[in-house]
Enzyme design. Structure first.
Site, short mmCIF file in Angstrom:
data_model
loop_
_atom_site.label_atom_id
_atom_site.label_comp_id
_atom_site.label_asym_id
_atom_site.label_seq_id
_atom_site.Cartn_x
_atom_site.Cartn_y
_atom_site.Cartn_z
N TYR A 1 0.62 -1.27 -0.11
CA TYR A 1 -0.10 0.17 0.01
C TYR A 1 0.85 1.25 -0.06
O TYR A 1 2.10 1.23 0.44
CB TYR A 1 -0.98 0.08 1.39
CG TYR A 1 -0.32 0.31 2.41
CD1 TYR A 1 0.58 -0.32 3.02
CD2 TYR A 1 -0.57 1.79 3.15
CE1 TYR A 1 0.96 -0.20 4.40
CE2 TYR A 1 -0.03 1.85 4.27
CZ TYR A 1 0.77 1.08 4.92
OH TYR A 1 1.35 1.56 6.09
N ARG B 1 8.64 3.75 -4.25
CA ARG B 1 8.51 2.89 -2.86
C ARG B 1 7.78 1.64 -3.29
O ARG B 1 8.10 0.59 -2.98
CB ARG B 1 8.30 3.53 -1.64
CG ARG B 1 8.38 2.69 -0.55
CD ARG B 1 8.30 3.54 0.82
NE ARG B 1 7.02 4.35 0.83
CZ ARG B 1 6.49 5.42 1.78
NH1 ARG B 1 7.58 5.78 2.70
NH2 ARG B 1 5.50 5.72 1.80
N ARG C 1 -7.86 -20.09 -0.43
CA ARG C 1 -6.91 -20.04 0.39
C ARG C 1 -5.82 -21.01 0.70
O ARG C 1 -5.97 -22.30 1.09
CB ARG C 1 -7.45 -19.98 2.03
CG ARG C 1 -6.28 -19.38 3.00
CD ARG C 1 -6.96 -19.37 4.22
NE ARG C 1 -5.85 -19.01 5.27
CZ ARG C 1 -5.15 -19.81 5.69
NH1 ARG C 1 -5.06 -21.03 5.41
NH2 ARG C 1 -4.06 -19.29 6.69
N HIS D 1 -1.30 -21.08 0.98
CA HIS D 1 -0.21 -20.36 1.24
C HIS D 1 0.61 -19.89 -0.21
O HIS D 1 0.87 -18.53 -0.33
CB HIS D 1 0.68 -20.80 2.24
CG HIS D 1 0.28 -20.51 3.64
ND1 HIS D 1 -0.89 -21.44 3.88
CD2 HIS D 1 0.77 -20.00 4.83
CE1 HIS D 1 -1.34 -21.15 5.08
NE2 HIS D 1 -0.19 -20.25 5.66
N LYS E 1 6.48 -1.56 2.36
CA LYS E 1 5.27 -1.22 2.91
C LYS E 1 4.18 -2.16 2.71
O LYS E 1 3.32 -2.03 1.57
CB LYS E 1 4.94 0.16 2.17
CG LYS E 1 3.87 0.95 3.06
CD LYS E 1 4.22 2.29 2.53
CE LYS E 1 3.04 3.54 3.12
NZ LYS E 1 3.03 3.59 4.70
N GLU F 1 12.27 3.57 14.59
CA GLU F 1 11.29 4.42 14.06
C GLU F 1 9.84 4.36 14.88
O GLU F 1 10.10 3.94 16.00
CB GLU F 1 10.81 4.29 12.76
CG GLU F 1 10.17 2.62 12.39
CD GLU F 1 9.97 2.65 10.95
OE1 GLU F 1 9.64 3.38 10.05
OE2 GLU F 1 9.89 1.20 10.40
N LEU G 1 10.97 1.68 7.22
CA LEU G 1 10.35 2.29 6.29
C LEU G 1 11.16 3.43 5.93
O LEU G 1 11.21 4.60 6.54
CB LEU G 1 8.82 2.52 6.41
CG LEU G 1 8.12 2.82 5.00
CD1 LEU G 1 8.08 1.49 4.42
CD2 LEU G 1 6.91 3.65 5.15
N1 PLP Z 1 7.42 4.49 9.07
C1 PLP Z 1 6.47 3.73 9.29
C2 PLP Z 1 6.28 2.51 10.06
C3 PLP Z 1 5.26 4.40 8.54
O1 PLP Z 1 4.01 3.48 8.44
C4 PLP Z 1 5.23 5.50 7.74
C5 PLP Z 1 4.09 6.05 7.00
O2 PLP Z 1 3.03 5.55 7.07
C6 PLP Z 1 6.45 6.27 7.75
C7 PLP Z 1 7.41 5.85 8.65
C8 PLP Z 1 6.70 7.64 7.18
O3 PLP Z 1 6.74 7.37 5.83
P1 PLP Z 1 6.30 8.47 4.90
O4 PLP Z 1 6.89 9.92 5.07
O5 PLP Z 1 6.33 8.18 3.61
O6 PLP Z 1 4.71 8.66 5.19
#
Ligand code: PLP
Length: 280
Positions: A33, A52, A100, A102, A146, A178, A202
């Protein structure tokens, strides 16, 4: 006005979107997503989001139905159809619909869905800052993707809510990675520090924007890991993200960061961020 969705290349009302219970997103979280920001009716940092998304779907071996340019055009049409000025576009793509099992099902077509949501800029929290609590980062080792699998993030965010704080700070054995839906930065002696863009975080689009802005503002940056202890000893801390922009973190685990108020470097970066927001 009916909410319009982008669903399998068509713009249709929500009532006509029919997603099967056999969609692998539903069974396995088997998909990717993105969340795009819309400022003044304009999609923000679109190329970075699609780059990304491509990295994630390539790693998951899911094929996007169209290239960046075509998908951007579709999202722009979606924004127009919903007359969105300030808000977000949520877009997801799953591996498809199949009984379903895997392993990847033969012949399943990816299912792509996107919608818009009006959302005001987080003016109050950007002004005042938020508190946070630390929690062990129990996620897998591909946090750079993501994917729809967000259960650890969901549980962590609820921990923040249960503590009456704005977010959690994830750490792996004391090293800050983070937050539940944003990246974390600290300021120490005028230097902005954030975890390197590796597999443990991320690679936030806002993180990249803020690092670029810091450089153009003459603020030194370092992409090196820091510990919870260093966070607590920092002069300033803030988070970056599509919906939170640049939000100060003024206390962690009940302890003030710096003097417990948003700091000067954070303010400077907020102003630089604001100045770079696209206008109609
Ligand atoms: N880290 C995580 C785990 C996130 O889910 C997000 C955004 O949803 C971010 C960092 C920040 O990313 P962005 O600046 O691309 O929104």
């Amino acid at each position: 006005m009916q909410q319009i969705y982008l669903y399998q290349n068509r713009l249709i009302p929500l009532t006509q979107v029919h997603i099967s219970p056999e969609d692998r997103g539903y069974y396995f979280g088997d998909g990717a997503y993105e969340v795009f920001r819309v400022y003044n009716g304009i999609l923000y940092e679109t190329e970075a989001h699609f780059t990304r998304l491509k990295k994630t779907v390539d790693a998951l071996r899911i094929k996007l139905p169209a290239d960046h340019t075509a998908l951007t055009r579709q999202l722009e049409e979606l924004v127009r159809a919903n007359r969105l000025q300030e808000g977000i576009v949520y877009m997801q793509i799953t591996r498809g619909t199949a009984p379903r099992v895997h392993a990847f099902p033969a012949g399943a077509e990816p299912v792509l869905m996107a919608y818009t949501q009006p959302l005001a800029r987080p003016v109050a929290t950007m002004e005042k800052g938020i508190s946070a609590v630390t929690t062990e980062d129990i996620r897998w080792l591909r946090c750079d993707l993501k994917t729809l699998n967000l259960l650890p993030n969901v549980m962590a965010k609820q921990t923040a809510v249960d503590h009456g704080t704005g977010d959690v700070v994830f750490h792996r054995s004391g090293t800050v990675t983070e937050c539940s839906a944003s990246n974390m930065m600290i300021v120490k002696n005028g230097v902005v520090r954030t975890h390197p863009a590796d597999n443990l975080i991320l690679h936030g689009v806002t993180r990249a924007v803020v690092l670029r802005l810091a450089q153009s503002e003459g603020i030194p940056t370092q992409e090196t890991p820091f510990t919870v202890e260093e966070l607590l000893q920092a002069d300033e801390a803030f988070i970056t993200g599509t919906t939170v922009e640049v939000t100060p973190v003024t206390s962690v685990d009940g302890k003030p960061i710096g003097d417990g108020r948003p700091g000067a470097v954070t303010r400077q970066l907020q102003q630089a961020f604001e100045a770079a927001i696209p206008t109609a």
